[in-house]
Design a protein around this motif. Structure first.
Motif, PDB file in Angstrom:
ATOM      1  N   MET A   1     148.342  41.546  27.564  1.00 57.13           N
ATOM      2  CA  MET A   1     146.940  41.162  27.749  1.00 57.13           C
ATOM      3  C   MET A   1     146.296  41.953  28.885  1.00 57.13           C
ATOM      4  N   LEU A   2     147.046  42.162  29.969  1.00 58.55           N
ATOM      5  CA  LEU A   2     146.513  42.866  31.124  1.00 58.55           C
ATOM      6  C   LEU A   2     147.377  44.083  31.407  1.00 58.55           C
ATOM      7  N   ASP A   3     146.851  45.260  31.096  1.00 62.23           N
ATOM      8  CA  ASP A   3     147.576  46.508  31.263  1.00 62.23           C
ATOM      9  C   ASP A   3     146.995  47.263  32.451  1.00 62.23           C
ATOM     10  N   LEU A   4     147.671  47.178  33.588  1.00 62.77           N
ATOM     11  CA  LEU A   4     147.169  47.826  34.799  1.00 62.77           C
ATOM     12  C   LEU A   4     147.150  49.336  34.663  1.00 62.77           C
ATOM     13  N   ASP A   5     148.011  49.876  33.809  1.00 64.62           N
ATOM     14  CA  ASP A   5     148.087  51.335  33.668  1.00 64.62           C
ATOM     15  C   ASP A   5     146.813  51.916  33.069  1.00 64.62           C
ATOM     16  N   ARG A   6     146.074  51.110  32.294  1.00 65.94           N
ATOM     17  CA  ARG A   6     144.866  51.630  31.643  1.00 65.94           C
ATOM     18  C   ARG A   6     143.659  51.605  32.578  1.00 65.94           C
ATOM     19  N   LEU A   7     143.792  50.923  33.699  1.00 67.83           N
ATOM     20  CA  LEU A   7     142.672  50.806  34.622  1.00 67.83           C
ATOM     21  C   LEU A   7     142.731  51.927  35.661  1.00 67.83           C
ATOM     22  N   PRO A   8     141.566  52.480  36.051  1.00 66.75           N
ATOM     23  CA  PRO A   8     141.545  53.564  37.045  1.00 66.75           C
ATOM     24  C   PRO A   8     141.713  53.011  38.462  1.00 66.75           C
ATOM     25  N   LEU A   9     142.921  52.551  38.776  1.00 64.35           N
ATOM     26  CA  LEU A   9     143.194  51.932  40.068  1.00 64.35           C
ATOM     27  C   LEU A   9     143.834  52.926  41.026  1.00 64.35           C
ATOM     28  N   SER A  10     143.505  52.802  42.287  1.00 62.16           N
ATOM     29  CA  SER A  10     144.107  53.647  43.311  1.00 62.16           C
ATOM     30  C   SER A  10     145.468  53.078  43.709  1.00 62.16           C
ATOM     31  N   ARG A  11     146.220  53.878  44.455  1.00 64.58           N
ATOM     32  CA  ARG A  11     147.516  53.396  44.935  1.00 64.58           C
ATOM     33  C   ARG A  11     147.343  52.174  45.833  1.00 64.58           C
ATOM     34  N   VAL A  70     132.124  37.220  40.677  1.00 73.14           N
ATOM     35  CA  VAL A  70     133.485  36.911  40.203  1.00 73.14           C
ATOM     36  C   VAL A  70     133.543  36.855  38.678  1.00 73.14           C
ATOM     37  N   LEU A  71     132.766  35.963  38.080  1.00 73.24           N
ATOM     38  CA  LEU A  71     132.907  35.729  36.641  1.00 73.24           C
ATOM     39  C   LEU A  71     132.362  36.876  35.792  1.00 73.24           C
ATOM     40  N   GLU A  72     131.200  37.400  36.157  1.00 71.50           N
ATOM     41  CA  GLU A  72     130.642  38.507  35.367  1.00 71.50           C
ATOM     42  C   GLU A  72     131.538  39.743  35.372  1.00 71.50           C
ATOM     43  N   PRO A  73     132.102  40.168  36.515  1.00 65.48           N
ATOM     44  CA  PRO A  73     133.044  41.290  36.462  1.00 65.48           C
ATOM     45  C   PRO A  73     134.263  40.992  35.590  1.00 65.48           C
ATOM     46  N   LEU A  74     134.790  39.766  35.671  1.00 66.95           N
ATOM     47  CA  LEU A  74     135.955  39.427  34.854  1.00 66.95           C
ATOM     48  C   LEU A  74     135.638  39.451  33.361  1.00 66.95           C
ATOM     49  N   GLN A  75     134.373  39.205  33.012  1.00 67.91           N
ATOM     50  CA  GLN A  75     133.974  39.206  31.603  1.00 67.91           C
ATOM     51  C   GLN A  75     133.536  40.579  31.106  1.00 67.91           C
ATOM     52  N   ASP A  76     133.662  41.583  31.961  1.00 71.53           N
ATOM     53  CA  ASP A  76     133.267  42.948  31.601  1.00 71.53           C
ATOM     54  C   ASP A  76     134.417  43.617  30.831  1.00 71.53           C
ATOM     55  N   ARG A  77     134.223  43.816  29.560  1.00 69.39           N
ATOM     56  CA  ARG A  77     135.274  44.402  28.724  1.00 69.39           C
ATOM     57  C   ARG A  77     135.607  45.828  29.129  1.00 69.39           C
ATOM     58  N   ALA A  78     134.605  46.552  29.652  1.00 68.51           N
ATOM     59  CA  ALA A  78     134.876  47.923  30.083  1.00 68.51           C
ATOM     60  C   ALA A  78     135.878  47.951  31.228  1.00 68.51           C
ATOM     61  N   LEU A  79     135.876  46.907  32.048  1.00 67.04           N
ATOM     62  CA  LEU A  79     136.806  46.846  33.176  1.00 67.04           C
ATOM     63  C   LEU A  79     138.139  46.210  32.802  1.00 67.04           C
ATOM     64  N   GLY A  81     139.078  44.908  29.543  1.00 66.62           N
ATOM     65  CA  GLY A  81     139.546  44.984  28.172  1.00 66.62           C
ATOM     66  C   GLY A  81     139.723  43.622  27.521  1.00 66.62           C
ATOM     67  N   PRO A  82     140.844  43.393  26.810  1.00 62.96           N
ATOM     68  CA  PRO A  82     141.056  42.136  26.081  1.00 62.96           C
ATOM     69  C   PRO A  82     141.050  40.902  26.979  1.00 62.96           C
ATOM     70  N   LEU A  83     141.364  41.078  28.263  1.00 60.07           N
ATOM     71  CA  LEU A  83     141.378  39.942  29.185  1.00 60.07           C
ATOM     72  C   LEU A  83     140.008  39.252  29.234  1.00 60.07           C
ATOM     73  N   ILE A  98     139.785  30.184  32.703  1.00 63.18           N
ATOM     74  CA  ILE A  98     140.429  31.484  32.872  1.00 63.18           C
ATOM     75  C   ILE A  98     141.833  31.387  32.305  1.00 63.18           C
ATOM     76  N   LEU A  99     142.102  32.152  31.262  1.00 62.41           N
ATOM     77  CA  LEU A  99     143.403  32.154  30.593  1.00 62.41           C
ATOM     78  C   LEU A  99     143.828  30.738  30.208  1.00 62.41           C
ATOM     79  N   GLY A 100     142.851  29.947  29.752  1.00 58.71           N
ATOM     80  CA  GLY A 100     143.147  28.601  29.296  1.00 58.71           C
ATOM     81  C   GLY A 100     143.201  27.552  30.387  1.00 58.71           C
ATOM     82  N   ARG A 101     143.096  27.953  31.665  1.00 58.08           N
ATOM     83  CA  ARG A 101     143.143  27.005  32.769  1.00 58.08           C
ATOM     84  C   ARG A 101     141.730  26.684  33.248  1.00 58.08           C
ATOM     85  N   THR A 102     141.474  25.420  33.534  1.00 58.33           N
ATOM     86  CA  THR A 102     140.186  25.016  34.093  1.00 58.33           C
ATOM     87  C   THR A 102     140.118  25.436  35.556  1.00 58.33           C
ATOM     88  N   VAL A 103     139.033  26.091  35.912  1.00 61.86           N
ATOM     89  CA  VAL A 103     138.819  26.565  37.279  1.00 61.86           C
ATOM     90  C   VAL A 103     137.548  25.925  37.807  1.00 61.86           C
TER      91      VAL A 103
END
Length: 423
Positions: A1-11, A70-79, A81-83, A98-103
């Motif tokens: 569901m969450l593939d860190l390798d596909r994201l342009p993340l720094s070290r 917080v919520l709008e960035p998490l709902q951004d598919r470009a950032l 993806g499927p998450l 979030i992932l089925g849990r009430t927040v």
């Protein structure tokens, strides 16, 4: 569901995500440096692996800032993806999924918000812009994270080096179950050089050190250190495309109205000022008299401002203007620090000038200073003396920032020199 390798993340982002296992995990540093994305990913991973006991909480200055930051960035598919499809929220609701849990979403604008935490038992908490929260709320939140293995994830831009978060937590990190990561603009691999240059143009002085360099530095001395009367005061005005009015209301203190104009040369001008000091005049004016005087002053100049932004505390005067048929009456945006930054950025960029007829404003700008006693408390606050015209200017400028912000990114050669200066 969450593939860190596909994201342009720094070290640094990847390292912070992998090591965010302390009780308190803090990402701090400059704006747009990548700290928020890293912290959100670490938080979502924690939600995915959390046990069933204890609440999950997201905290921000308000529900609106939680949705935006917080919520709008998490709902951004470009950032993400499927998450993104597993982040569910109805705007205005105080819970999200979030992932089925009430927040649970909690706004903490003042000390009274502490009461919203009483009786709760939490296992995870995410805090957006921690330095903007009351210290008592933060302390109570940590006390509520009582489930074994409970964690707090937080982000913030730097503030005063005497701020409670710096003194009581960052400076004592070796004594606490805490980890922190400091981010600079260079740590965000996704920003273009053009964007970084444009962003840097929006910050000057104190805010440049904090928001661009990511430093925890003290506010001291003159607030508008960029102000230079020889450079910023003008004798003539260009034709104006638009006008707005800022009003700082006073009864025993001076009343000031500053007319702001957008010139044909793509620069902002404090075009004129109407000011009344009841102490100097040895008489007071009613709301009706102030309204009549301001409207007559504008009529004499044949100017009809699109909006009149009024000190939010002056409700009676706003009502009087509205009853008298003055158009476009609005509450000014009175976020002091952000408003000061807007004025400072324009002065530094050579986009704001003051006509020499504005005696009150010209007299206040050089002496407008930070309050040293507030600085000692870890707060940024101006001295509340001789600040009436500068407040009126700030109301007009910051309340219209969406109209002129693009001017900061223009190169100087793209527009002519100020109207009355040598070409």
């Amino acid at each position: 569901m969450l593939d860190l390798d596909r994201l342009p993340l720094s070290r640094k982002q990847l390292r912070s995500i992998g090591h965010a296992t302390a009780r308190i995990n803090l990402w701090h540093g400059s704006v747009r440096s990548g700290k928020t994305i890293a912290s959100l990913l670490a938080f979502v991973i924690a939600v995915a692996t959390a046990g069933p006991s204890g609440l999950i909480i997201v905290v921000g200055r308000s529900l609106q800032t939680i949705e935006r930051n917080v919520l709008e960035p998490l709902q951004d598919r470009a950032l993400f993806g499927p998450l993104a499809q597993h982040i569910v929220h109805t705007r205005g609701a105080t819970t999200a999924t979030i992932l089925g849990r009430t927040v649970h979403l909690i706004g903490a604008a003042d000390a009274r918000a502490e009461g919203r935490l009483r009786g709760l038992t939490a296992q995870l908490a995410y805090v957006d812009e921690a330095t903007l929260l009351p210290e008592a709320f933060w302390t109570q939140l940590l006390a509520r994270l009582s489930v074994p293995g409970a964690r707090l994830y937080a982000t913030t831009n730097p503030d005063s080096p005497r701020h409670w978060l710096k003194v009581s937590y960052l400076d004592r990190i070796a004594e606490l179950d805490m980890r922190a990561w400091h981010f600079r603009l260079a740590d965000n691999p996704s920003l273009s050089a053009e964007y970084v240059a444009s962003l840097a143009a929006e910050y000057t002085g104190l805010w440049r050190k904090r928001m661009i360099e990511g430093a925890w530095v003290v506010a001291e001395g003159a607030i508008y250190s960029e102000w230079d009367e020889d450079r910023h005061a003008v004798d003539e005005l260009p034709p104006m495309r638009r006008h707005w009015l800022g009003v700082d209301y006073g009864t025993t203190n001076p009343f000031s109205a500053v007319l702001l104009g957008l010139g044909a040369d793509d620069r902002l001008y404090a075009c004129a000022e109407w000011r009344f000091d009841s102490r100097a005049a040895h008489r007071a004016m009613t709301d009706a008299q102030y309204s009549a005087a301001v409207r007559a002053w504008l009529a004499d100049m044949d100017v009809a401002p699109e909006w009149t932004f009024i000190d939010p505390s002056a409700k009676s005067f706003s009502t009087q203007l509205w009853q008298d048929g003055h158009p476009g009456v609005a509450r000014a945006d009175n976020t002091v620090a952000d408003g000061i930054r807007s004025v400072a950025a324009l002065l530094a960029a050579g986009r704001l000038f003051v006509h020499r007829s504005c005696d009150g404003l010209l007299g206040e700008l050089p002496g407008y200073a930070w309050d040293p006693k507030a600085t000692e408390r870890g707060e940024d606050a101006p001295l509340k003396i001789n600040d009436h015209s500068v407040d009126a200017l700030r109301y007009a400028i910051h309340s219209t920032s969406h109209e002129w912000r693009h001017l900061l990114s223009l190169n100087r050669e793209q527009t002519p020199t100020p109207y009355d200066q040598p070409r």
